[in-house]
Scaffold this active site. Structure first.
Site, PDB file in Angstrom:
ATOM      1  N   LYS A 215       0.987  -1.173   0.117  1.00 33.04           N
ATOM      2  CA  LYS A 215       0.182  -0.008   0.035  1.00 33.04           C
ATOM      3  C   LYS A 215       0.816   1.292  -0.009  1.00 33.04           C
ATOM      4  O   LYS A 215       0.552   2.315  -0.630  1.00 33.04           O
ATOM      5  CB  LYS A 215      -0.872   0.177   1.330  1.00 33.04           C
TER       6      LYS A 215
ATOM      7  N   LYS B  86      -1.420  11.449   5.649  1.00 31.59           N
ATOM      8  CA  LYS B  86      -1.213  10.612   6.741  1.00 31.59           C
ATOM      9  C   LYS B  86      -0.204   9.241   5.958  1.00 31.59           C
ATOM     10  O   LYS B  86       0.469   8.850   6.538  1.00 31.59           O
ATOM     11  CB  LYS B  86      -2.337   9.961   7.353  1.00 31.59           C
TER      12      LYS B  86
END
Length: 296
Positions: free
Chosen positions: A176, A244
């Site tokens: 990811k 983030k």
């Protein structure tokens, strides 16, 4: 594909969790849910989900527990905090973490959960946004023990257009990070391309047609253009979430000694947007930095 006669737990009914939970219910899963914001559970409870009083109760009642929460701290809280999953977990059950968190911490949490409860852990972050979650076409990149992955694969197949076991625990989260390097960097470049087109007098809305089949063509381009041109920054993926993730990428880059100058720049562009109050805008709002009259 049909479900085994087992109960699935779902923790985190948010922008991504809600459409995933509704898909599982539509596939006749028995679903037990918990969320920090009770109002967000309304739709899934109306669709047939059962309410649990705490994450521990979810784990007691479900054999597969899915978490889809905001960040590493949130995962730690729902799994190991008071009344967390670990208090209700036991051997033979598997937690599937579909959040995006630190790869190193994901590995550590997986080891901790197995040591405390015997429960397995598959990290399975996703890409594709809420529309792909609703359609069941998410890209799901997984890490975990092959036996644990096989155990949860029938559930994940209802959510995924693509589902790949990339390696041991943490490998899904690392994959990811790679995904977010491409997404975060490309959106920043796409914004420059679209603004250049508009400043030069082109109808930028026609770019997908003009570039179709060429090397610049991509799903990301086709999805970004309508929002960037129209200035509709209602969130399909919030800027604060992308930042983030990019911060996690840069942390991993430091751990692995990987130079990432382009990603570092994209990270700071996203941080600039957030300092100007656009944390909850769609990530395509990064184009606002390039306008003569920026939306800042």
């Amino acid at each position: 594909m049909t479900f085994q006669p087992e109960t699935v737990g779902f923790i985190g009914i948010g922008l991504m969790g809600r459409p995933m939970a509704l898909r599982l219910l539509a596939a006749d899963a028995r679903l037990v849910v918990w969320g920090r914001t009770p109002g967000k559970l309304r739709d899934v409870l109306a669709a047939g989900a059962e309410f649990a009083e705490a994450p521990a109760a979810v784990a007691q009642r479900a054999s597969v527990v899915i978490t889809c929460v905001s960040d590493t701290a949130a995962v730690e809280a729902v799994v190991f905090g008071p009344c967390g999953v670990a208090e209700g977990g036991s051997a033979g059950k598997v937690l599937v973490d579909m959040s995006t968190i630190q790869p190193r911490r994901s590995r550590e949490l997986a080891e901790q959960l197995r040591a405390q409860t015997g429960m397995g852990w598959v990290d399975a972050p996703v890409s594709g946004g809420p529309s792909a979650a609703a359609a069941g076409t998410l890209a799901v990149m997984a890490g975990g023990d092959p036996a644990d992955f096989e155990r949860v694969e029938p559930v994940l197949r209802h959510l995924a257009g693509g589902l790949t076991l990339m390696g041991p625990p943490g490998a899904g989260q690392t994959t990811k990070m790679v995904n977010q390097v491409i997404v975060g960097g490309c959106k920043s470049v796409i914004a420059e391309a679209i603004q250049l087109a508009m400043n030069a007098g082109l109808d930028a809305r026609r770019l997908p047609e003009a570039l179709a089949g060429g090397r610049a063509d991509s799903v990301l381009l086709r999805q970004s253009i309508p929002k960037m041109v129209s200035g509709d920054f209602s969130p399909a993926g919030r800027l604060r979430t992308v930042l983030k993730d990019l911060d996690l990428v840069m942390e991993l880059a430091g751990e692995t000694g990987t130079p990432m100058p382009m990603t570092g720049l994209a990270t700071q562009l996203h941080r600039m947007m957030i300092t100007h109050g656009h944390a909850d805008s769609d990530s395509t709002a990064v184009i606002a930095l390039l306008r003569d009259r920026p939306l800042l």
